[in-house]
Design a protein around this motif. Structure first.
Motif, PDB file in Angstrom:
ATOM      1  N   TYR A 328       0.819  -1.215   0.000  1.00 39.74           N
ATOM      2  CA  TYR A 328       0.000   0.000   0.000  1.00 39.74           C
ATOM      3  C   TYR A 328       0.854   1.266   0.000  1.00 39.74           C
ATOM      4  O   TYR A 328       0.418   2.319  -0.487  1.00 39.74           O
ATOM      5  CB  TYR A 328      -0.959  -0.002   1.184  1.00 39.74           C
ATOM      6  CG  TYR A 328      -2.296  -0.602   0.815  1.00 39.74           C
ATOM      7  CD1 TYR A 328      -3.313   0.194   0.302  1.00 39.74           C
ATOM      8  CD2 TYR A 328      -2.522  -1.970   0.938  1.00 39.74           C
ATOM      9  CE1 TYR A 328      -4.528  -0.358  -0.070  1.00 39.74           C
ATOM     10  CE2 TYR A 328      -3.725  -2.534   0.567  1.00 39.74           C
ATOM     11  CZ  TYR A 328      -4.735  -1.726   0.067  1.00 39.74           C
ATOM     12  OH  TYR A 328      -5.928  -2.277  -0.317  1.00 39.74           O
ATOM     13  N   LYS A 331       0.917   2.261  -3.444  1.00 37.85           N
ATOM     14  CA  LYS A 331      -0.371   2.772  -3.925  1.00 37.85           C
ATOM     15  C   LYS A 331      -0.601   4.206  -3.453  1.00 37.85           C
ATOM     16  O   LYS A 331      -1.092   5.059  -4.206  1.00 37.85           O
ATOM     17  CB  LYS A 331      -1.511   1.867  -3.437  1.00 37.85           C
ATOM     18  CG  LYS A 331      -1.464   0.456  -4.002  1.00 37.85           C
ATOM     19  CD  LYS A 331      -2.634  -0.388  -3.551  1.00 37.85           C
ATOM     20  CE  LYS A 331      -3.893  -0.060  -4.300  1.00 37.85           C
ATOM     21  NZ  LYS A 331      -4.983  -1.044  -4.072  1.00 37.85           N
ATOM     22  N   GLY A 399      -0.020  -9.258  -1.790  1.00 37.54           N
ATOM     23  CA  GLY A 399      -0.948  -8.141  -1.892  1.00 37.54           C
ATOM     24  C   GLY A 399      -1.197  -7.731  -3.332  1.00 37.54           C
ATOM     25  O   GLY A 399      -2.337  -7.454  -3.735  1.00 37.54           O
ATOM     26  N   ASP A 403      -4.895  -8.289  -4.935  1.00 38.66           N
ATOM     27  CA  ASP A 403      -5.606  -7.096  -5.391  1.00 38.66           C
ATOM     28  C   ASP A 403      -6.067  -7.269  -6.832  1.00 38.66           C
ATOM     29  O   ASP A 403      -7.242  -7.039  -7.176  1.00 38.66           O
ATOM     30  CB  ASP A 403      -4.688  -5.882  -5.248  1.00 38.66           C
ATOM     31  CG  ASP A 403      -5.447  -4.560  -5.205  1.00 38.66           C
ATOM     32  OD1 ASP A 403      -6.697  -4.572  -5.208  1.00 38.66           O
ATOM     33  OD2 ASP A 403      -4.780  -3.509  -5.144  1.00 38.66           O
ATOM     34  N   SER A 415     -11.910  -4.114  -4.876  1.00 38.00           N
ATOM     35  CA  SER A 415     -10.460  -4.294  -4.840  1.00 38.00           C
ATOM     36  C   SER A 415     -10.047  -4.689  -3.435  1.00 38.00           C
ATOM     37  O   SER A 415     -10.895  -4.846  -2.535  1.00 38.00           O
ATOM     38  CB  SER A 415      -9.747  -2.998  -5.242  1.00 38.00           C
ATOM     39  OG  SER A 415      -9.862  -2.027  -4.203  1.00 38.00           O
ATOM     40  N   LEU A 416      -8.750  -4.828  -3.240  1.00 39.50           N
ATOM     41  CA  LEU A 416      -8.241  -5.138  -1.910  1.00 39.50           C
ATOM     42  C   LEU A 416      -8.586  -4.022  -0.923  1.00 39.50           C
ATOM     43  O   LEU A 416      -8.720  -4.262   0.275  1.00 39.50           O
ATOM     44  CB  LEU A 416      -6.722  -5.350  -1.970  1.00 39.50           C
ATOM     45  CG  LEU A 416      -6.032  -5.851  -0.704  1.00 39.50           C
ATOM     46  CD1 LEU A 416      -6.608  -7.184  -0.235  1.00 39.50           C
ATOM     47  CD2 LEU A 416      -4.525  -5.980  -0.923  1.00 39.50           C
ATOM     48  N   ASP A 417      -8.755  -2.799  -1.405  1.00 40.18           N
ATOM     49  CA  ASP A 417      -9.183  -1.690  -0.542  1.00 40.18           C
ATOM     50  C   ASP A 417     -10.460  -2.053   0.204  1.00 40.18           C
ATOM     51  O   ASP A 417     -10.609  -1.763   1.399  1.00 40.18           O
ATOM     52  CB  ASP A 417      -9.448  -0.433  -1.368  1.00 40.18           C
ATOM     53  CG  ASP A 417      -8.191   0.163  -1.980  1.00 40.18           C
ATOM     54  OD1 ASP A 417      -7.118  -0.463  -1.868  1.00 40.18           O
ATOM     55  OD2 ASP A 417      -8.290   1.252  -2.572  1.00 40.18           O
ATOM     56  N   TRP A 606      -7.205  -0.521 -10.021  1.00 45.58           N
ATOM     57  CA  TRP A 606      -5.978  -0.905  -9.308  1.00 45.58           C
ATOM     58  C   TRP A 606      -5.214   0.332  -8.843  1.00 45.58           C
ATOM     59  O   TRP A 606      -4.812   0.429  -7.688  1.00 45.58           O
ATOM     60  CB  TRP A 606      -5.123  -1.752 -10.240  1.00 45.58           C
ATOM     61  CG  TRP A 606      -3.886  -2.339  -9.661  1.00 45.58           C
ATOM     62  CD1 TRP A 606      -3.653  -2.687  -8.365  1.00 45.58           C
ATOM     63  CD2 TRP A 606      -2.694  -2.679 -10.396  1.00 45.58           C
ATOM     64  NE1 TRP A 606      -2.392  -3.230  -8.231  1.00 45.58           N
ATOM     65  CE2 TRP A 606      -1.781  -3.235  -9.462  1.00 45.58           C
ATOM     66  CE3 TRP A 606      -2.318  -2.574 -11.728  1.00 45.58           C
ATOM     67  CZ2 TRP A 606      -0.516  -3.677  -9.834  1.00 45.58           C
ATOM     68  CZ3 TRP A 606      -1.067  -3.031 -12.103  1.00 45.58           C
ATOM     69  CH2 TRP A 606      -0.171  -3.568 -11.163  1.00 45.58           C
TER      70      TRP A 606
END
Length: 609
Positions: A328, A331, A399, A403, A415-417, A606
């Protein structure tokens, strides 16, 4: 009537018990008589606890850093008194002192702590400042971890500031309160003349305390750090604090960070802020540690809280706690505008290459790496790269793949969020951490597909990442090439000394490994050329030497034999290495301009920009 009397008796009993607990008061005073000698003077006052004896305990580790550090080893001069009379003290465990208080109502305990280890997780004191990492400074009465306490700091006479996430006691100078010892142990304290500034972001007041100087631009940092805070808060939908503190230690060369509930301690290089790479690196560290405000401190594995401060706290999920935070970090740097899409995908490709190029990745899984942090992760030796993998690195790769799998499965809807936010809210609602099974279940709920095979391959297994497949979901092409094509490697490195090159590491499966070249062997000559002659006219940047950097090795071809004369335990011997190709790879990621609409949807979700 009987029931009413019983209830009344129970109420009276509970009231007495609560009153008894309320009468117990614990307070600390920390002063610095000899900061130049790296000492803190600690006075612990306990009142309202009339017992035959009181055991006081010091933690043996600090949360966020998974190693038994034995902080009690730095304690000296432990004494206790009551009403001006010395009390008998006996050490009953490595980190427990028993004070025979003879039911005294007020006990005074004094001890000194030697603090001379520079890191974000250990206390350090000198004439310029004091960094108090609480687990290595404070003690608590046994069984009273949930008791409140106060801390009064008495700065050295040339110091003027105290910075900490602890709330102040109204009307008192440099005096703070902790609602329990978990809070106290999670609140580092900086004392000195640190440069402080503030900024607002996501409705939260943020303070930055800079020690050690540096070429940072405060006004620029206020703006850029706020951007990161806002991007991170957007993922989780709320920021759990009203105040947050960054303690930044600037050294000639610094790095690392340690997360806390409403603060963090960062290590930085004081003159790196003016370079693009240095500044971006610092912001990446800010993004990483701030993300722990949610991931680890609140969204946490069930084993990580409430803490056992006397023993290891084992979990198989540090690949989520730290590895996902490393992912992250990239990101947030992208979303805050400090990187571009090409830089983002190539940074992630580089992370995948790091794992592919680590031999231990084929030996140790991410879950095992997490569990073994206590015995391997924080205690590496010369063979660690061959039998283990960092849960930071492997977790980052997991991760990335997870994701992309979620985004692709949901056609860009999730998403992974969404997983991270849902798990944060679940932990908040249940008031406890998650299990591995619960985390997997949430991933499957959000994505709508099974992750059983994914867990078997990447979490509990040692399969190589199928990066071409996963990056392909987003229309990103990844090319793979040999790190040093057509150039032979020995797989050994060492340190230059008076006699020759002392081997410091060998790589599993390499020429050095196969030939039995050992760590601590001293290489005296290569193909009958002494090390001194082999280094003639070569400028080394450090005493660390890779054998491939020597012209005598660089001129050879894959399959050639390199003859070494080495000294082992004082005896000379000959070893022959059959040189091999370099197994390491480099990955290059390229965003396909002609990607399909579905791929572009995945890419947009993404990146989040």
């Amino acid at each position: 009537m009987f029931i009413k009397k019983s209830i009344l008796s129970l109420v009276v009993l509970l009231t007495c018990i609560m009153a008894g607990k309320a009468q117990v008061k614990i307070g600390f005073e920390v002063s610095f008589k000899e900061p130049q000698a790296h000492y803190a003077e600690v006075q612990m006052n306990i009142s309202g606890l009339p017992k035959d004896y009181v055991d006081v305990k010091m933690p043996v580790w600090t949360p966020g850093s998974y190693l038994i550090r034995e902080f009690e080893k730095s304690v000296e001069g432990f004494t206790a008194s009551a009403a001006g009379k010395k009390l008998k003290v006996e050490k009953v465990r490595k980190n427990i002192w028993r004070v025979f208080s003879a039911k005294a109502n007020d006990i005074k305990i004094n001890y000194r702590v030697y603090a001379f280890e520079i890191s974000v997780r250990t206390a350090f004191i000198d004439e310029s400042h004091a960094f108090l990492s609480p687990t290595g400074i404070f003690m608590h009465p046994a069984g009273m971890i949930k008791s409140p306490s106060t801390v009064k700091i008495i700065p050295f006479n040339t110091w003027s500031k105290v910075s900490t996430g602890l709330p102040v006691v109204a009307g008192e100078t440099f005096t703070y309160r902790a609602s329990d010892f978990d809070i106290l142990y999670d609140s580092p304290i900086e004392v000195g003349n640190q440069d402080t500034f503030e900024f607002m972001a996501s409705g939260v007041r943020h303070e930055v305390a800079m020690y050690g100087g540096g070429n940072y631009d405060k006004e620029k940092l206020k703006v850029d750090m706020a951007k990161i805070v806002e991007q991170e808060t957007a993922v989780y939908g709320e920021n759990p604090n009203k105040y947050y503190l960054f303690i930044v230690h600037n050294f000639a060369r610094g790095g690392g960070g340690l997360e806390h509930l409403n603060s963090t301690t960062l290590g930085a290089s004081r003159n790196a802020y003016s370079t693009e790479a240095g500044y971006k690196g610092f912001l990446g560290l800010v993004a990483h540690e701030y993300h722990h405000l949610w991931n680890v401190k609140r969204l946490r594995p069930v084993a990580l809280g409430p803490f056992d401060y006397d023993n290891e706290n084992y979990t198989t999920n540090l690949w989520v706690a730290e590895g996902f935070t490393s992912y992250y970090e990239n990101k947030y740097i992208l979303r805050a505008g400090f990187d571009d899409p090409n830089g983002f995908v190539n940074a992630l490709a580089g992370g995948i290459a790091t794992v592919l190029n680590t031999p231990g990745a084929k030996v140790q899984s991410a879950s095992a790496s997490s569990y073994d942090a206590w015995i391997i992760g924080y205690r590496p030796n010369e063979n660690s790269k061959n039998n283990s993998i960092s849960y930071y690195n492997k977790g980052e790769v997991i991760g990335i793949l997870m994701d992309l799998e979620i985004i692709n499965a949901t056609k860009g809807a999730k998403s992974l969020d969404d997983v991270m936010k849902a798990m944060y809210l679940q932990c908040k609602t249940l008031k406890r951490g998650y299990t591995d099974a619960e985390f997997k279940a949430m991933v499957e709920k959000i994505s709508g597909i099974s992750f059983t095979n994914f867990w078997a391959k990447y979490v509990n297994g040692v399969d190589d990442a199928e990066y071409v497949k996963y990056f392909g979901y987003a229309g990103v092409n990844v090319s793979t090439e040999n790190a040093t094509p057509d150039k032979p490697v020995t797989g050994a490195s060492g340190q230059l000394g008076n006699e020759g090159i002392t081997v410091t590491s060998t790589t599993r499966g390499s020429a050095a490994w196969d030939a039995g070249l050992n760590v601590n062997d001293i290489i005296l000559s290569l193909d009958d050329t002494t090390v001194g002659d082999a280094l003639t006219n070569i400028k080394l940047r450090s005493t660390m030497v890779s054998l491939e950097s020597l012209p005598i090795v660089a001129k050879k071809k894959i399959g050639d034999v390199l003859k070494l004369k080495v000294k082992r335990d004082g005896l000379e011997r000959d070893i022959s290495l059959t040189l091999k190709a370099n197994p390491s790879v480099r990955l290059k990621a390229t965003i396909d301009d002609n990607a399909s609409a579905a791929q572009k949807t995945v890419l947009k979700k993404w990146m989040g920009i």
